[in-house]
Design an enzyme around this catalytic site. Structure first.
Site, short mmCIF file in Angstrom:
data_model
loop_
_atom_site.label_atom_id
_atom_site.label_comp_id
_atom_site.label_asym_id
_atom_site.label_seq_id
_atom_site.Cartn_x
_atom_site.Cartn_y
_atom_site.Cartn_z
N HIS A 169 44.97 112.50 70.99
CA HIS A 169 46.39 111.54 70.35
C HIS A 169 46.03 110.08 70.35
O HIS A 169 46.58 109.25 71.02
CB HIS A 169 47.34 111.99 71.34
CG HIS A 169 48.63 111.46 70.89
ND1 HIS A 169 49.07 110.43 70.13
CD2 HIS A 169 49.92 112.29 70.95
CE1 HIS A 169 50.50 110.42 69.55
NE2 HIS A 169 51.14 111.46 70.26
N GLU A 208 45.08 111.43 64.53
CA GLU A 208 44.51 112.02 65.56
C GLU A 208 43.98 113.40 65.33
O GLU A 208 44.42 114.41 64.71
CB GLU A 208 45.82 112.57 66.51
CG GLU A 208 46.94 111.62 66.81
CD GLU A 208 48.37 112.14 67.02
OE1 GLU A 208 48.37 112.92 67.40
OE2 GLU A 208 49.38 111.07 66.82
#
EC number: 5.1.3.15
Length: 316
Positions: free
Chosen positions: A185, A290
Site C-alpha cells: 500500500h 500499490e
C-alpha cells in the site's frame, strides 16, 4: 509453487570500500548506504516509513501517523495480507479487519543479508537486504482465532543505489489450503497532485470504487487527478507503472508476479474524514500506487509457497 517472472539474481559480495550500515532499536530498523541513501522499517507491520535517495524522501508519511503499534501506520509502505479491503462475508477472512493483519502485527527482524537483491545493486557495498518474518506466533489471540491457518511470511526489503525492492514470500505450513490476497500500500511523496499523472494504464480494465465498484476500460495510457480516485487496475500485461510530474518521470513501480495495481488519492473530503491523515491538505502531496494481487484470491496448497514483490525506482 508459483513461478515468478523475475527471480532475484545472486550478488557478488564486495569487501573493499565503505559498507552499508544497519541499526535496530527493537522498534525500527534503519539501513544506510555509503551514498547516503537510506530506508527505515518499523517492526510493527513491517512498514517502510522512509526511503531516501540523493537526499530526497520518496515516501509520504502522515504527520499524525501512529508509530507506537496502536494502529496501522498511515503512510509509507504498509503490507496488506491476507485480505485487501473489507473482508467479504462468507469467506475464511470474513472475521479479519480491513486489509488483514499483516500491517497491524509485530514482525520479527530476521537480520541482514547480501545473498540476493533482485534487480538491485551489484555488490554488498551498494545494496543491502533486510529480512522480516511473521508466523501465527506473532499474531494476537484475536487474529489467530479469526484466521486459524498455519503460515509463514518472509518480507525482504532491499535498498540499493538503483531503488528499493520489497518482496513477500508466503508459505502454507499447514495441512489444508488457504486463500489470500496481498498488496504493498505504497504512499509516494509528490510535490503537487495537480501536476501528477500516472502512466502505463493503456488497455487495462479497472474497478472504480467511487462508482459503486463498477468496471471500466482505461481511456488512454494515463490518469490525472481532479478529485477522489480509488481504483483497482487489474491483470496488467506489462510490468511498469510510472508517476510523472510536469510530464517528467519521477517514480516507477515495477511489478514482480503481481498483476494488479491500486491507485488512490482521498482528495479533500476523504482526507478530512480520516482521523490520522495529517495535514488535511496532505492529499496534494501524495499519491498511492500499490502493486498487488487483489483481483480474486490466490489459493495456496499445503506446504506450497508464493513469492511476489515490486521494485521502486526514483528518477531524482
Amino acid at each position: 509453487m508459483v513461478e515468478r517472472s523475475h527471480k532475484p539474481s545472486a550478488l557478488t559480495p564486495s569487501t573493499t570500500g565503505p559498507q552499508p550500515t544497519v541499526h535496530s532499536d527493537g522498534k525500527k530498523v534503519t539501513a544506510s548506504l555509503p551514498s547516503g541513501d537510506s530506508v527505515e522499517v518499523m517492526l510493527y507491520g513491517a512498514t517502510v516509513i522512509s526511503w531516501k535517495n540523493n537526499g530526497h524522501e520518496n515516501l509520504w508519511l502522515s504527520s499524525n501517523a501512529n508509530l507506537e503499534g496502536k494502529k496501522a501506520i498511515r503512510g509509507g509502505v504498509p503490507v496488506v495480507f491476507p485480505n485487501f479491503g473489507p473482508a467479504p462475508k462468507d469467506h475464511a477472512t470474513s472475521s479479519l479487519p480491513q486489509h488483514g493483519f499483516g500491517r497491524i502485527s509485530n514482525w520479527e527482524y530476521l537480520g541482514t543479508t547480501s545473498s540476493e537483491s533482485g534487480n538491485q545493486g551489484k555488490g554488498s557495498d551498494d545494496s543491502i537486504r533486510l529480512d522480516f518474518g511473521l508466523t501465527p506466533n506473532n499474531l494476537s489471540d484475536e487474529m489467530k482465532k479469526a484466521w486459524s491457518y498455519e503460515f509463514s511470511l518472509q518480507y525482504s526489503v532491499t535498498l540499493s543505489k538503483d531503488g528499493l525492492q520489497t518482496m513477500l514470500n508466503v508459505r502454507n505450513e499447514g495441512d489444508k489450503p488457504f486463500d489470500f490476497q496481498t498488496l504493498f500500500h505504497t504512499y509516494f511523496a509528490i510535490p503537487d497532485i495537480s501536476k501528477v499523472k500516472v502512466t502505463g494504464l493503456s488497455g487495462v480494465r479497472y474497478i472504480d470504487k467511487i462508482l459503486n465498484a463498477t468496471e471500466h476500460d482505461s481511456k488512454g495510457n494515463e490518469l490525472r487527478f481532479e478529485g477522489t480516485v480509488d481504483r483497482v487496475y487489474k491483470s496488467f500485461t506489462q510490468d511498469t507503472t510510472s508517476i510523472l510530474v510536469d510530464d517528467k518521470p519521477r517514480l516507477d513501480v515495477i511489478r514482480d508476479n503481481m498483476q494488479d495495481t491500486v491507485i488512490w488519492n482521498p482528495w479533500k473530503e476523504g482526507a478530512e474524514a480520516i482521523a490520522d491523515f495529517e495535514p488535511k491538505d496532505g492529499y496534494k502531496k501524495m499519491v498511492c500506487v500499490e502493486a498487488g494481487a487483489v483481483n480474486g484470491w490466490i489459493t495456496l496448497e499445503s506446504q506450497d509457497s508464493f513469492e511476489a514483490g515490486q521494485i521502486l525506482k526514483s528518477h531524482l
